[in-house]
Design an enzyme around this catalytic site. Structure first.
Site, PDB file in Angstrom:
ATOM      1  N   HIS A 110      -0.008 -14.952  -6.998  1.00 33.79           N
ATOM      2  CA  HIS A 110       0.639 -14.667  -5.708  1.00 33.79           C
ATOM      3  C   HIS A 110       1.624 -13.509  -5.859  1.00 33.79           C
ATOM      4  O   HIS A 110       1.721 -12.639  -4.984  1.00 33.79           O
ATOM      5  CB  HIS A 110       1.430 -15.887  -5.210  1.00 33.79           C
ATOM      6  CG  HIS A 110       0.605 -17.084  -4.870  1.00 33.79           C
ATOM      7  ND1 HIS A 110       0.596 -18.221  -5.635  1.00 33.79           N
ATOM      8  CD2 HIS A 110      -0.221 -17.325  -3.815  1.00 33.79           C
ATOM      9  CE1 HIS A 110      -0.201 -19.127  -5.080  1.00 33.79           C
ATOM     10  NE2 HIS A 110      -0.711 -18.603  -3.974  1.00 33.79           N
ATOM     11  N   GLN A 127      -6.517 -27.072   7.459  1.00 31.94           N
ATOM     12  CA  GLN A 127      -7.588 -26.655   6.554  1.00 31.94           C
ATOM     13  C   GLN A 127      -7.891 -27.688   5.466  1.00 31.94           C
ATOM     14  O   GLN A 127      -8.623 -27.395   4.517  1.00 31.94           O
ATOM     15  CB  GLN A 127      -7.281 -25.284   5.946  1.00 31.94           C
ATOM     16  CG  GLN A 127      -6.123 -25.235   4.977  1.00 31.94           C
ATOM     17  CD  GLN A 127      -5.701 -23.812   4.653  1.00 31.94           C
ATOM     18  OE1 GLN A 127      -5.126 -23.108   5.465  1.00 31.94           O
ATOM     19  NE2 GLN A 127      -6.009 -23.365   3.446  1.00 31.94           N
TER      20      GLN A 127
HETATM   21  O1  PAF Z   1      -5.140 -18.988   0.635  1.00 32.99           O
HETATM   22  C1  PAF Z   1      -4.230 -19.695   1.123  1.00 32.99           C
HETATM   23  O2  PAF Z   1      -3.209 -19.965   0.482  1.00 32.99           O
HETATM   24  C2  PAF Z   1      -4.389 -20.247   2.529  1.00 32.99           C
HETATM   25  O3  PAF Z   1      -5.715 -20.543   2.808  1.00 32.99           O
HETATM   26  C3  PAF Z   1      -3.784 -19.325   3.614  1.00 32.99           C
HETATM   27  C4  PAF Z   1      -4.505 -17.994   3.690  1.00 32.99           C
HETATM   28  C5  PAF Z   1      -2.310 -19.097   3.325  1.00 32.99           C
HETATM   29  C6  PAF Z   1      -3.912 -20.007   4.980  1.00 32.99           C
HETATM   30  O4  PAF Z   1      -3.277 -21.237   5.004  1.00 32.99           O
END
Ligand code: PAF
Length: 295
Positions: free
Chosen positions: A46, A70
């Protein structure tokens, strides 16, 4: 003493905001935000995306939000590590300017009835097949975040290869004036792709986890050296990981352009012209890992 006081007074302070109006107010002074959306529990991968984003805008924004939409009911939404204080320290360390860390109430003050429905041919395959509704949840929150942040550019990790492609298509189809930039996957020295979910691995599972990327590498090497029998390559890869105690969901060769299976007669030229990608998802113990390698 005076020197250190002066140094302290110039110490970079990152802004942390929790509400949409606060973020909009802060960003009103800027024209071209560069944005990295995350679910927190940040690792070096990240931070590499933040470093990549920094020169691409006049202000660097990260979001931290674990998006309920999600996750499937049996997945790890409740236990997903929430490490906001540590995440913010890390973000400040790489020069992120502002973190948007909304509560669920802030982002979803009422049940999110309007949702983005991505096209099945892109979103119901691979990850979407094994995690039905996942990309609708991702697209819905990303669209919402984009409308809040209004970035000029978004940096998304290629580790989530299909996610990046789905979001890119969404941005294109909704004519959003946003550039999507892909960030290379950051790997441990062993080759293991960094992932927040690596934190779930026991010591022995962590040592084994690199086999996912090694198996993808074997597939990529075979393709590059002229092997065109992708069905056999895929079956062999599934067998290799299964024999080592994994539960693979898929290990496949796809076209980079649309994530569809290449026609048998095209495999040779596709491999030679860097048009393929190998993708895999497999469970080791209780932890599901994904990885990919462009060929
Ligand atoms: O990749 C992620 O961490 C998530 O899928 C995102 C893009 C932040 C959406 O919640």
């Amino acid at each position: 003493m005076e020197d250190s006081a002066a140094a302290l007074s110039f110490k970079f302070i990152m802004k942390i905001v929790h509400t949409i109006p606060e973020l909009r107010e802060y960003l009103s002074a800027f024209k071209q935000p560069a944005f990295v959306p995350t679910m927190g529990n940040l690792h070096e991968g990240h931070l590499a995306l933040i470093r990549q984003a920094k020169p691409l805008g006049d202000v660097t924004v990260a979001s931290i939000f674990v998006n309920r939409l999600q996750f499937l009911p049996h997945e790890d939404f409740d236990t997903y590590p929430r490490t906001r204080a540590l995440d913010c320290e890390k973000l400040e360390g790489v020069g992120c300017d502002v973190v948007f860390a909304p509560s669920e109430q802030e982002l979803y003050p009422e049940p999110q009835a309007f949702k983005v429905q991505p096209p099945a041919e892109l979103a119901d395959i691979l990850e979407g097949y094994f995690r039905p509704g996942f990309f609708s949840g991702v697209c819905t929150v990303v669209l919402k975040l984009l409308s809040i942040v209004q970035p000029r550019v978004v940096v998304l990790g290629k580790k989530d290869y299909q996610q990046q492609m789905v979001v890119r298509r969404m941005v294109q189809q909704f004519s959003l004036p946003i550039e999507i930039v892909g960030g290379e996957t950051t790997r441990a020295a062993t080759g293991l792709a960094l992932s927040s979910r690596n934190g779930y691995l026991s010591e022995s599972e962590r040592a084994e986890a690199v086999q996912l990327s090694l198996t993808l590498k074997t597939m990529a090497t075979a393709l590059k050296s002229g092997n065109t029998d992708i069905a056999a390559l895929q079956a062999q890869a599934m067998q290799t990981l299964t024999a080592r105690g994994w539960q693979p969901d898929y290990l496949v060769v796809r076209r980079r352009s649309d994530l569809q299976t290449p026609a048998a007669e095209d495999v040779l030229t596709d491999a030679a012209s860097n048009a393929l990608v190998v993708l895999g998802a497999a469970k080791i113990g209780n932890t599901r890992l994904i990885d990919n390698l462009e060929v």
